[in-house]
Write an enzyme that holds these catalytic residues in place. Structure first.
Site, PDB file in Angstrom:
ATOM      1  CB  VAL B 183      -0.958  -0.129   1.336  1.00  0.00           C
ATOM      2  CG1 VAL B 183      -1.754   1.253   1.330  1.00  0.00           C
ATOM      3  CG2 VAL B 183      -1.887  -1.233   1.105  1.00  0.00           C
ATOM      4  N   PRO B 184       0.871   1.872  -1.287  1.00  0.00           N
ATOM      5  CG  PRO B 184       0.606   2.728  -3.172  1.00  0.00           C
ATOM      6  CD  PRO B 184      -0.003   1.777  -2.133  1.00  0.00           C
ATOM      7  CB  CYS B 185       2.258   5.173   2.826  1.00  0.00           C
ATOM      8  SG  CYS B 185       3.768   4.032   3.575  1.00  0.00           S
ATOM      9  CG  HIS B 186       6.442   4.192  -1.556  1.00  0.00           C
ATOM     10  ND1 HIS B 186       5.670   3.168  -1.209  1.00  0.00           N
ATOM     11  CD2 HIS B 186       6.644   4.349  -2.757  1.00  0.00           C
ATOM     12  CE1 HIS B 186       5.438   2.531  -2.504  1.00  0.00           C
ATOM     13  NE2 HIS B 186       5.961   3.267  -3.357  1.00  0.00           N
TER      14      HIS B 186
END
Lengths: 167, 214
Positions: B183-186
């Site tokens: 889950v691309p919180c980056h």
């Protein structure tokens, strides 16, 4: 913080439970008993009180599973004391006493169980007496007699080969 | 040698045993416990007795812990989060029946490998958001809509998650994302274009954004 992940229970106690199963059932059936024990333990783990003695709990389950397997063996008309042939020494590293497993297999069941639960799993004789349904004195006597018989069997087994114990 | 008369105390019987007496019993063939463990994990999975399965994988960001429930991937953890502590937290929140079961996470491991090799742009393993609720959950559910290689600001994400003023809450949702990388919180960065914080460390965030920019 609650109970540790079950994986930690397996890594902390898996080896001891396997030794106990091997002593009580012999090397072959020990693996089935180990698997059944940890599967049952996993199922019941959420209900286990947090302050419970985990190893004693596992040994209690293993004891019941071993009895199930011994009963199944009896139904198939195999003598209760019969153990599979000795494992290849290749499977037993480090100059131990492979003949001990054979010798343990020759003990009467109660002696075998008392020796396994007391000397391999460290259960006090009070707990063992409850598992075996005997008095604590009888449990202690079974353990002592079992050890004496094992010692005699070991002396006999190692004498002719005169391999000598490490000094 | 013990020559005392028979007395059934534990000390006396133990004195009868030479050292290493049970060694032959002690060590089954090498690999036996590993084999039994795999058998246990398979049987437990068949009978749906596992709350959480896990494995670890090596990655350019260090060793990652992957954990899944029967519903899907529930946790990805960096080494600096302390995997033992993460597993204990999972036991407390989701149940203690936790086993290392690598095969149950094979697909996730393979997709991560492809992602880090640059050949995969999105993940399609089922996800279990059991560890998140409320606004944080809304934020996490939005993040996979940020395309590979692009970024959004915390303010953009707040708007998309339905609370334009909750910019700080977006920050804490990202900081506590239980499924980083997948889950691309980056891909959420500061409005001025600087990276902002990352639970895997700023270097990890830089690595991921550089990978996706390549």
């Amino acid at each position: 913080m609650g109970k540790p992940p079950f994986e930690r229970v397996v890594s902390a106690h898996g080896a001891v439970v396997l030794r106990v199963c091997r002593a009580v059932l012999g090397a072959h059936d020990a693996e089935d008993a180990w698997s059944e024990t940890f599967l049952s333990a996993l199922k019941a783990y959420p209900e286990l009180p947090e302050d419970a003695a985990v190893q004693a709990w596992l040994v209690t389950i293993a004891h019941r599973k071993a009895i199930d397997i011994l009963r199944a063996r009896q139904r198939h008309a195999l003598p209760m004391d019969e153990l599979p042939p000795r494992e290849s020494p290749l499977g037993i590293p480090g100059g131990g006493h492979p003949e001990v497993l054979d010798a343990v297999g020759q003990l009467p069941p109660k002696q075998r169980q008392a020796v396994a639960y007391h000397y391999l799993a460290g259960l006090p004789y009070k707990d063992i007496s409850e598992l075996l349904g005997v008095t604590p004195e009888a449990a202690r006597r079974a353990g002592a007699d079992g050890v004496k018989a094992l010692r005699a069997a070991l002396a006999e087994a190692s004498a002719p080969a005169s391999k000598g114990t490490s000094r | 040698m013990n020559t005392k008369p028979m007395e059934d105390s534990q000390m006396d019987t133990e004195a009868l045993l030479p050292d290493g007496f049970f060694d032959g019993l002690a060590e089954p063939a090498p690999g036996t416990l590993e084999r039994l463990h795999a058998r246990l994990a398979a049987a437990a999975a068949d009978r749906q007795l596992i709350d959480v399965s896990y494995r670890t994988v090596d990655s350019p960001l260090g060793r990652l812990l992957l954990a899944a429930t029967e519903r899907g991937l529930v946790r990805v953890a960096f080494a600096l989060e302390d995997h033992d502590a993460v597993l204990q937290a999972l036991a407390d929140k989701l149940g203690p029946r936790i086993l290392e079961a690598p095969s149950r996470l094979d697909t996730t491991a393979r997709e991560l490998e492809e992602y880090f090799a640059g050949t995969r742009r999105s993940f399609d393993v089922p996800l279990d958001f059991a560890l998140s609720r409320g606004f944080r959950l809304s934020v996490l559910e939005h993040l996979p809509h940020i395309a590979y290689g692009s970024t959004e600001s915390y303010a953009d994400v707040a708007k998309a998650a339905g609370s334009p003023k909750a910019v700080r809450a977006v920050g804490s949702a990202c900081a506590t994302n239980p499924l980083p990388v997948v889950v691309p919180c980056h891909r959420v960065v500061r409005s001025d274009g600087s990276f902002g914080g990352y639970l895997g460390g700023p270097e990890a965030k830089r690595t991921l954004l550089a990978l996706e920019a390549a």
